[in-house]
Motif scaffolding. Structure first.
Motif, PDB file in Angstrom:
ATOM      1  N   GLN A 135      -2.498 -12.896  -4.822  1.00 12.90           N
ATOM      2  CA  GLN A 135      -1.801 -13.242  -6.054  1.00 12.90           C
ATOM      3  C   GLN A 135      -0.409 -12.613  -6.104  1.00 12.90           C
ATOM      4  O   GLN A 135      -0.071 -11.737  -5.312  1.00 12.90           O
ATOM      5  CB  GLN A 135      -2.629 -12.767  -7.246  1.00 12.90           C
ATOM      6  CG  GLN A 135      -3.996 -13.389  -7.308  1.00 12.90           C
ATOM      7  CD  GLN A 135      -4.910 -12.682  -8.293  1.00 12.90           C
ATOM      8  OE1 GLN A 135      -4.609 -11.633  -8.822  1.00 12.90           O
ATOM      9  NE2 GLN A 135      -6.070 -13.272  -8.521  1.00 12.90           N
ATOM     10  N   ALA A 136       0.394 -13.065  -7.065  1.00 12.16           N
ATOM     11  CA  ALA A 136       1.695 -12.458  -7.309  1.00 12.16           C
ATOM     12  C   ALA A 136       1.493 -10.966  -7.519  1.00 12.16           C
ATOM     13  O   ALA A 136       0.546 -10.544  -8.192  1.00 12.16           O
ATOM     14  CB  ALA A 136       2.359 -13.091  -8.531  1.00 12.16           C
ATOM     15  N   GLY A 137       2.333 -10.159  -6.928  1.00 15.11           N
ATOM     16  CA  GLY A 137       2.217  -8.713  -7.028  1.00 15.11           C
ATOM     17  C   GLY A 137       1.441  -8.088  -5.887  1.00 15.11           C
ATOM     18  O   GLY A 137       1.454  -6.872  -5.710  1.00 15.11           O
ATOM     19  N   SER A 138       0.742  -8.901  -5.106  1.00 15.84           N
ATOM     20  CA  SER A 138      -0.009  -8.361  -3.971  1.00 15.84           C
ATOM     21  C   SER A 138       0.938  -8.023  -2.824  1.00 15.84           C
ATOM     22  O   SER A 138       2.067  -8.515  -2.756  1.00 15.84           O
ATOM     23  CB  SER A 138      -1.062  -9.375  -3.494  1.00 15.84           C
ATOM     24  OG  SER A 138      -0.442 -10.527  -2.964  1.00 15.84           O
ATOM     25  N   LEU A 139       0.470  -7.160  -1.921  1.00 19.37           N
ATOM     26  CA  LEU A 139       1.268  -6.741  -0.775  1.00 19.37           C
ATOM     27  C   LEU A 139       0.370  -6.644   0.441  1.00 19.37           C
ATOM     28  O   LEU A 139      -0.667  -5.983   0.402  1.00 19.37           O
ATOM     29  CB  LEU A 139       1.923  -5.386  -1.046  1.00 19.37           C
ATOM     30  CG  LEU A 139       2.651  -4.715   0.135  1.00 19.37           C
ATOM     31  CD1 LEU A 139       3.833  -5.564   0.590  1.00 19.37           C
ATOM     32  CD2 LEU A 139       3.097  -3.309  -0.249  1.00 19.37           C
ATOM     33  N   VAL A 140       0.769  -7.301   1.525  1.00 17.39           N
ATOM     34  CA  VAL A 140       0.119  -7.150   2.825  1.00 17.39           C
ATOM     35  C   VAL A 140       1.124  -6.412   3.689  1.00 17.39           C
ATOM     36  O   VAL A 140       2.258  -6.873   3.882  1.00 17.39           O
ATOM     37  CB  VAL A 140      -0.247  -8.510   3.455  1.00 17.39           C
ATOM     38  CG1 VAL A 140      -0.906  -8.312   4.804  1.00 17.39           C
ATOM     39  CG2 VAL A 140      -1.141  -9.303   2.523  1.00 17.39           C
ATOM     40  N   THR A 141       0.733  -5.253   4.210  1.00 16.37           N
ATOM     41  CA  THR A 141       1.685  -4.404   4.905  1.00 16.37           C
ATOM     42  C   THR A 141       1.018  -3.665   6.061  1.00 16.37           C
ATOM     43  O   THR A 141      -0.204  -3.546   6.110  1.00 16.37           O
ATOM     44  CB  THR A 141       2.324  -3.396   3.918  1.00 16.37           C
ATOM     45  OG1 THR A 141       3.366  -2.684   4.582  1.00 16.37           O
ATOM     46  CG2 THR A 141       1.307  -2.416   3.361  1.00 16.37           C
ATOM     47  N   GLY A 142       1.830  -3.180   6.991  1.00 18.31           N
ATOM     48  CA  GLY A 142       1.329  -2.341   8.066  1.00 18.31           C
ATOM     49  C   GLY A 142       1.749  -2.797   9.442  1.00 18.31           C
ATOM     50  O   GLY A 142       2.340  -3.854   9.627  1.00 18.31           O
TER      51      GLY A 142
END
Length: 163
Positions: A113-120
């Motif tokens: 959703q909006a506001g989510s973050l996939v990182t790494g």
């Protein structure tokens, strides 16, 4: 259809089968941490894992699979091995994949959703032809990622994606 609430520190070791029955919820509260402490091959059911705290895969080089829907408003952190999300779900929280680890969307539809973050710096993949990832949040990976054979839908909020 009951609710199991983890409000502290919880963990699941090797060779444990966790089933969440239809209508039941495993709730990991904002102050809670739930660790998948080894490779677990048996998480399934039609219930819901609701993570508002921290869910971590902390050891083992193999796969821990969540076969039930997983909704994440907290943090899911894959430190080692592979965490497989095969039951779909949604999330407004953070999915962090450390170097050498893998997050695999391996079934169902998962909506970031909006506001989510996939990182790494780890690997993110969509490994099953019936798995779909809809990205409405931020995508900031420095590691490898693959979405074959599953589809990836980059929606209006996606900020960065490279294949």
């Amino acid at each position: 259809g009951g609710v199991l609430i983890n409000a502290g520190a919880g963990s699941c070791g090797a060779s444990v089968y966790l089933s969440i029955t239809p209508g039941a919820i495993f709730s990991n509260t904002p102050s809670a941490t739930f660790e998948l402490a080894e490779d677990n091959h048996g998480f399934g059911g039609a219930g819901l894992f609701a993570n508002a705290g921290t869910l971590r895969k902390t050891s083992g080089t193999g796969t821990s699979a969540l076969g039930f829907p997983c909704n994440n408003s907290g943090t899911i952190e894959v430190q080692t091995g592979t965490l497989s999300l095969s039951g779909g779900g949604s999330g407004s929280g953070t999915l962090q994949v450390l170097n050498g680890a893998t997050l695999d969307f391996s079934g169902g539809t998962y909506t970031l959703q909006a506001g989510s973050l996939v990182t790494g710096a780890g690997t993110v993949r969509c490994s099953h032809p019936y798995a779909t990832v809809n990205v409405n949040g931020s995508w900031n990976l420095t590691g490898a990622h693959s979405f074959a054979p599953g589809p990836l839908a980059l929606c209006g909020g996606a900020q960065r994606h490279q294949c």
